[in-house]
Motif scaffolding. Structure first.
Motif, PDB file in Angstrom:
ATOM      1  N   LEU A 177      48.913   1.029  20.212  1.00 54.87           N
ATOM      2  CA  LEU A 177      47.917   2.301  20.423  1.00 54.87           C
ATOM      3  C   LEU A 177      47.208   2.128  21.555  1.00 54.87           C
ATOM      4  O   LEU A 177      46.993   3.211  22.324  1.00 54.87           O
ATOM      5  N   ALA A 178      47.022   0.943  21.969  1.00 54.33           N
ATOM      6  CA  ALA A 178      46.047   0.744  23.295  1.00 54.33           C
ATOM      7  C   ALA A 178      46.675   1.239  24.517  1.00 54.33           C
ATOM      8  O   ALA A 178      45.998   1.910  25.315  1.00 54.33           O
ATOM      9  N   ASP A 179      47.840   1.330  24.637  1.00 57.87           N
ATOM     10  CA  ASP A 179      48.730   2.004  25.722  1.00 57.87           C
ATOM     11  C   ASP A 179      48.598   3.594  25.910  1.00 57.87           C
ATOM     12  O   ASP A 179      49.068   3.988  26.886  1.00 57.87           O
ATOM     13  N   PHE A 180      48.047   3.992  24.650  1.00 59.77           N
ATOM     14  CA  PHE A 180      48.288   5.612  24.851  1.00 59.77           C
ATOM     15  C   PHE A 180      46.510   6.205  25.177  1.00 59.77           C
ATOM     16  O   PHE A 180      46.590   7.172  25.058  1.00 59.77           O
ATOM     17  N   PHE A 181      45.762   5.047  24.945  1.00 55.92           N
ATOM     18  CA  PHE A 181      44.360   5.595  24.981  1.00 55.92           C
ATOM     19  C   PHE A 181      43.571   4.703  26.257  1.00 55.92           C
ATOM     20  O   PHE A 181      43.502   3.776  26.165  1.00 55.92           O
ATOM     21  N   PRO A 182      43.315   5.610  27.220  1.00 60.40           N
ATOM     22  CA  PRO A 182      42.899   5.143  28.283  1.00 60.40           C
ATOM     23  C   PRO A 182      41.374   4.514  28.261  1.00 60.40           C
ATOM     24  O   PRO A 182      41.133   3.233  28.812  1.00 60.40           O
ATOM     25  N   ALA A 183      40.928   4.922  27.217  1.00 56.71           N
ATOM     26  CA  ALA A 183      39.421   4.327  27.224  1.00 56.71           C
ATOM     27  C   ALA A 183      39.433   3.160  26.003  1.00 56.71           C
ATOM     28  O   ALA A 183      38.241   2.532  25.599  1.00 56.71           O
ATOM     29  N   TRP A 184      40.604   2.750  25.912  1.00 55.94           N
ATOM     30  CA  TRP A 184      40.920   1.663  24.681  1.00 55.94           C
ATOM     31  C   TRP A 184      39.915   0.352  25.047  1.00 55.94           C
ATOM     32  O   TRP A 184      40.153  -0.037  26.212  1.00 55.94           O
ATOM     33  N   ASP A 185      39.478  -0.096  24.515  1.00 59.55           N
ATOM     34  CA  ASP A 185      38.559  -1.254  24.480  1.00 59.55           C
ATOM     35  C   ASP A 185      39.127  -2.577  23.654  1.00 59.55           C
ATOM     36  O   ASP A 185      38.675  -2.294  22.308  1.00 59.55           O
ATOM     37  N   ARG A 186      39.872  -3.392  24.106  1.00 60.76           N
ATOM     38  CA  ARG A 186      40.506  -4.353  23.560  1.00 60.76           C
ATOM     39  C   ARG A 186      39.457  -5.346  22.587  1.00 60.76           C
ATOM     40  O   ARG A 186      39.562  -5.794  21.415  1.00 60.76           O
ATOM     41  N   ASP A 187      38.523  -5.601  23.656  1.00 58.41           N
ATOM     42  CA  ASP A 187      37.504  -6.649  22.811  1.00 58.41           C
ATOM     43  C   ASP A 187      36.733  -5.977  21.774  1.00 58.41           C
ATOM     44  O   ASP A 187      36.419  -6.735  20.816  1.00 58.41           O
ATOM     45  N   TYR A 188      36.307  -4.823  22.007  1.00 57.76           N
ATOM     46  CA  TYR A 188      35.668  -3.956  20.937  1.00 57.76           C
ATOM     47  C   TYR A 188      36.572  -3.924  19.607  1.00 57.76           C
ATOM     48  O   TYR A 188      36.159  -3.919  18.494  1.00 57.76           O
ATOM     49  N   ALA A 189      37.731  -3.566  19.875  1.00 57.21           N
ATOM     50  CA  ALA A 189      39.052  -3.290  18.633  1.00 57.21           C
ATOM     51  C   ALA A 189      38.835  -4.859  17.900  1.00 57.21           C
ATOM     52  O   ALA A 189      38.904  -4.870  16.610  1.00 57.21           O
ATOM     53  N   TYR A 190      38.951  -5.983  18.788  1.00 57.99           N
ATOM     54  CA  TYR A 190      38.755  -7.316  17.805  1.00 57.99           C
ATOM     55  C   TYR A 190      37.504  -7.607  17.223  1.00 57.99           C
ATOM     56  O   TYR A 190      37.523  -8.058  16.328  1.00 57.99           O
ATOM     57  N   GLU A 191      36.464  -6.945  17.927  1.00 60.40           N
ATOM     58  CA  GLU A 191      35.079  -7.185  17.342  1.00 60.40           C
ATOM     59  C   GLU A 191      34.988  -6.382  15.995  1.00 60.40           C
ATOM     60  O   GLU A 191      34.375  -6.995  15.000  1.00 60.40           O
ATOM     61  N   LEU A 192      35.537  -5.222  16.071  1.00 58.56           N
ATOM     62  CA  LEU A 192      35.819  -4.366  14.682  1.00 58.56           C
ATOM     63  C   LEU A 192      36.430  -4.960  13.784  1.00 58.56           C
ATOM     64  O   LEU A 192      36.324  -5.064  12.651  1.00 58.56           O
ATOM     65  N   LEU A 193      37.695  -5.458  14.116  1.00 60.23           N
ATOM     66  CA  LEU A 193      38.490  -6.159  13.221  1.00 60.23           C
ATOM     67  C   LEU A 193      37.874  -7.343  12.508  1.00 60.23           C
ATOM     68  O   LEU A 193      38.043  -7.584  11.338  1.00 60.23           O
ATOM     69  N   GLU A 194      37.030  -8.129  13.282  1.00 57.75           N
ATOM     70  CA  GLU A 194      36.346  -9.182  12.755  1.00 57.75           C
ATOM     71  C   GLU A 194      35.198  -8.645  11.755  1.00 57.75           C
ATOM     72  O   GLU A 194      35.005  -9.185  10.565  1.00 57.75           O
ATOM     73  N   ARG A 195      34.477  -7.671  12.158  1.00 56.81           N
ATOM     74  CA  ARG A 195      33.509  -6.913  11.404  1.00 56.81           C
ATOM     75  C   ARG A 195      33.958  -6.746  10.015  1.00 56.81           C
ATOM     76  O   ARG A 195      33.210  -6.613   9.052  1.00 56.81           O
ATOM     77  N   VAL A 196      35.268  -6.094   9.832  1.00 54.62           N
ATOM     78  CA  VAL A 196      35.547  -5.419   8.769  1.00 54.62           C
ATOM     79  C   VAL A 196      36.700  -6.610   8.001  1.00 54.62           C
ATOM     80  O   VAL A 196      37.225  -6.237   6.947  1.00 54.62           O
ATOM     81  N   GLU A 197      36.715  -7.615   8.641  1.00 56.35           N
ATOM     82  CA  GLU A 197      37.360  -9.090   8.070  1.00 56.35           C
ATOM     83  C   GLU A 197      38.952  -8.583   7.854  1.00 56.35           C
ATOM     84  O   GLU A 197      39.376  -8.811   6.516  1.00 56.35           O
ATOM     85  N   LEU A 198      39.651  -8.136   8.960  1.00 60.34           N
ATOM     86  CA  LEU A 198      40.842  -7.724   8.617  1.00 60.34           C
ATOM     87  C   LEU A 198      41.844  -8.765   9.497  1.00 60.34           C
ATOM     88  O   LEU A 198      41.448  -9.100  10.651  1.00 60.34           O
ATOM     89  N   PRO A 199      42.688  -9.476   8.766  1.00 63.93           N
ATOM     90  CA  PRO A 199      43.728 -10.488   9.351  1.00 63.93           C
ATOM     91  C   PRO A 199      44.557  -9.722  10.471  1.00 63.93           C
ATOM     92  O   PRO A 199      45.373  -8.952  10.131  1.00 63.93           O
ATOM     93  N   VAL A 200      44.429 -10.398  11.855  1.00 68.93           N
ATOM     94  CA  VAL A 200      45.172  -9.712  12.657  1.00 68.93           C
ATOM     95  C   VAL A 200      46.796  -9.926  12.700  1.00 68.93           C
ATOM     96  O   VAL A 200      47.490  -9.176  13.091  1.00 68.93           O
ATOM     97  N   GLY A 201      47.253 -11.085  11.906  1.00 73.75           N
ATOM     98  CA  GLY A 201      48.351 -11.261  11.864  1.00 73.75           C
ATOM     99  C   GLY A 201      49.132 -10.759  10.782  1.00 73.75           C
ATOM    100  O   GLY A 201      50.502 -10.873  10.704  1.00 73.75           O
ATOM    101  N   ALA A 202      48.380 -10.309   9.968  1.00 75.79           N
ATOM    102  CA  ALA A 202      49.039  -9.680   8.696  1.00 75.79           C
ATOM    103  C   ALA A 202      49.891  -8.273   8.899  1.00 75.79           C
ATOM    104  O   ALA A 202      49.500  -7.407   9.870  1.00 75.79           O
ATOM    105  N   LYS A 203      51.297  -8.421   8.205  1.00 74.30           N
ATOM    106  CA  LYS A 203      51.979  -7.040   8.606  1.00 74.30           C
ATOM    107  C   LYS A 203      51.360  -5.819   7.861  1.00 74.30           C
ATOM    108  O   LYS A 203      50.736  -5.938   6.782  1.00 74.30           O
ATOM    109  N   VAL A 204      51.412  -4.762   8.636  1.00 78.62           N
ATOM    110  CA  VAL A 204      50.795  -3.478   7.968  1.00 78.62           C
ATOM    111  C   VAL A 204      51.234  -3.195   6.691  1.00 78.62           C
ATOM    112  O   VAL A 204      50.451  -2.807   5.732  1.00 78.62           O
ATOM    113  N   GLY A 205      52.260  -3.314   6.448  1.00 82.21           N
ATOM    114  CA  GLY A 205      52.964  -2.996   5.154  1.00 82.21           C
ATOM    115  C   GLY A 205      52.414  -3.607   3.941  1.00 82.21           C
ATOM    116  O   GLY A 205      52.717  -3.299   2.991  1.00 82.21           O
ATOM    117  N   THR A 206      52.013  -5.027   4.265  1.00 79.37           N
ATOM    118  CA  THR A 206      51.375  -5.727   3.260  1.00 79.37           C
ATOM    119  C   THR A 206      50.173  -5.715   2.822  1.00 79.37           C
ATOM    120  O   THR A 206      49.445  -6.103   2.062  1.00 79.37           O
TER     121      THR A 206
END
Lengths: 248, 238
Positions: free
Chosen positions: B99-128
């Motif tokens: 998705l990051a490549d489609f949104f010019p204002a994408w903030d990678r660090d912010y995305a990871y910060e949000l992932l941590e905040r909602v406790e989402l495992p980055v390595g997990a498959k979306v389907g699982t």
């Protein structure tokens, strides 16, 4: 509102990679079948027709079922909806799919090339007749042209193009070998005032036949393009509208 | 800073009709669209996100019709669909990278910060991922480019109360009332509306029946909980 260039090469590359990732399983099956199928056909065509039929059924059904399964799954799960929501024009999607479709077409050409004379002789087959080559060539042109038209007009997904590609391979072999060589040659030989199939082969190797064949191929392509004109026009109008919007 | 104006906006399908309505929305507002299933909430959110090609009337963002701005305007909208749209074979990280490549204002660090905040495992498959996790991922994807407009389609439906709380807290922090962003979200859970919204638009049977600020609704009976007042408002409309 932010400005965004929908023709971004980065987005385009991302979509190409995504299409390849999405279709990787079918792609591998497609390549395997493309290798197995002509070899099996060449090896067994003369002395074991049932074996050839089984080989064809197995090799065709595997990627077709994977293809249908993936397509159906993507559709049911709404995965493809996610692509529609991206901030890119249909033109970028179309280009990405066309590139992947073309890639598969080129792979298919490479795969079937050993089946063409003289490559066919190299892998141990018998020399195909002129009708076999003509019918095969026609099928092949039809298939490639249809794949490209479908890709450009965004009418079908890459997985369906691959399925069609495989069906094209089957048609290539069946029509070329069985219909062309075993039915058309003996059937048409008397009407062409020729006594044996080999005379037909000779006639097809004449300059007139070669010219006719060369003329027929673009004609078939033109016919296909004419048939898909409505789709293409609609697609192009959409892309133009979107591009115009983006250039405002 | 988008100001959104619905002008005689409406849709008509064979089995459903959303009657034309007018509505003005301003930056800094958090607007809840409330109504039963099939009331027209998702249709409205899709339209304002540039994902509904055909509708009646106009939707203007900063004075320009949405249909004239697609697909580029989608880069300025954080859209959270009712059901996560993603490929199940991708990992959470791969999905966000894509998705990051489609949104010019994408903030990678912010995305990871949000992932941590909602406790989402980055390595997990979306389907699982569970349903709640998928909603979290949708929210991260919608928010990671800090879009001026967040359009959230039933973000908390069918997830457990704990996850609901976490999600609403994130929305609350990311787009505060009175800030420079507009949050438009649909829900039929009135407690969520109470938590997040400062304005409520009521849709009933394909018709906009009421449009009130939360303070107006509260003023009707300060002793009653807001969700009861919301329910009463929805019930009272014909």
């Amino acid at each position: 509102m932010q400005r965004f260039n929908p023709k971004s090469s980065l987005a385009f590359r991302r979509l190409v990679v995504l299409e390849l990732q999405r279709t990787a399983k079918q792609g591998i099956a497609f390549v395997c079948c493309g290798i197995v199928l002509p070899l099996a056909a060449a090896r067994f065509r003369s002395d074991s027709l049932p074996l050839l039929v089984v080989a064809l059924l197995v090799t065709v059904s595997t990627p077709m079922s994977i293809s249908f399964g993936t397509s159906l799954k993507d559709r049911l799960s709404g995965d493809l909806e996610f692509l529609k929501a991206l901030p890119v024009t249909g033109y970028v999607h179309a280009r990405a799919r066309a590139v992947v479709g073309l890639l598969y077409a080129l792979v298919a050409v490479a795969l079937v090339s050993p089946y063409l004379w003289p490559g066919y002789l190299w892998i141990g087959g018998e020399e195909p007749t002129g009708f076999a080559l003509a019918a095969s060539g026609l099928c092949f042109v039809l298939w490639v042209a249809t794949c490209l038209c479908s890709a450009i007009t965004l009418r079908f997904g890459t997985e369906r193009l691959m399925m069609w590609g495989l069906m094209g391979l089957v048609a290539f072999i069946f029509v070329g070998e069985f219909v062309g060589e075993r039915l058309l040659d003996p059937l048409l030989a008397p009407y062409l005032n020729m006594e044996t199939p080999s005379s037909v082969v000779d006639w097809l190797r004449s300059p007139l036949a070669i010219v006719a064949l060369i003329a027929a191929l673009p004609a078939v392509s033109a016919l296909l393009i004419a048939i898909s004109l409505r789709w293409t026009r609609t697609a192009i109008e959409t892309y133009r509208r979107e591009d115009k919007i983006m250039s405002l | 800073m988008p100001a959104i104006s619905f002008q005689r906006f409406g849709v008509r399908y064979p089995a459903f009709e959303l009657e034309p309505f007018d509505l003005e929305l301003s930056p800094g507002e958090r607007v809840a669209i409330v109504g039963a299933n099939g009331a027209g909430k998702s249709t409205t959110l899709k339209a304002v996100s540039g994902q509904l090609p055909e509708y009646g009337g106009r939707i203007e963002i900063d004075g320009r019709e949405v249909r004239d701005l697609v697909p580029g305007m989608r880069a300025s909208v954080g859209y959270l669909p009712e059901r996560l749209h993603a490929f199940g074979w991708m990992t959470v990280a791969a999905h966000l990278r894509f998705l990051a490549d489609f949104f010019p204002a994408w903030d990678r660090d912010y995305a990871y910060e949000l992932l941590e905040r909602v406790e989402l495992p980055v390595g997990a498959k979306v389907g699982t991922l569970s349903k709640g996790m998928k909603v979290k991922l949708s929210l991260v994807a919608a928010e990671a480019h800090r879009p001026p407009l967040l359009a959230l389609d039933e973000p908390t439906s069918a997830i457990d109360p704990l996850m609901r709380g976490e999600l609403l807290a994130v929305i609350d922090q990311c787009a505060p009332i009175g800030g420079d962003r507009l949050v438009l979200f649909s829900s039929h859970i009135l407690e969520d509306v109470e938590w997040i919204a400062d304005r409520v638009v009521f849709l009933k049977n394909g018709r906009l029946v009421a449009d009130n600020s939360v303070s107006e609704i509260r003023a009707r009976d300060p002793d009653k909980p807001l969700h009861e007042l919301l329910y009463a408002t929805l019930q009272s409309q014909v």
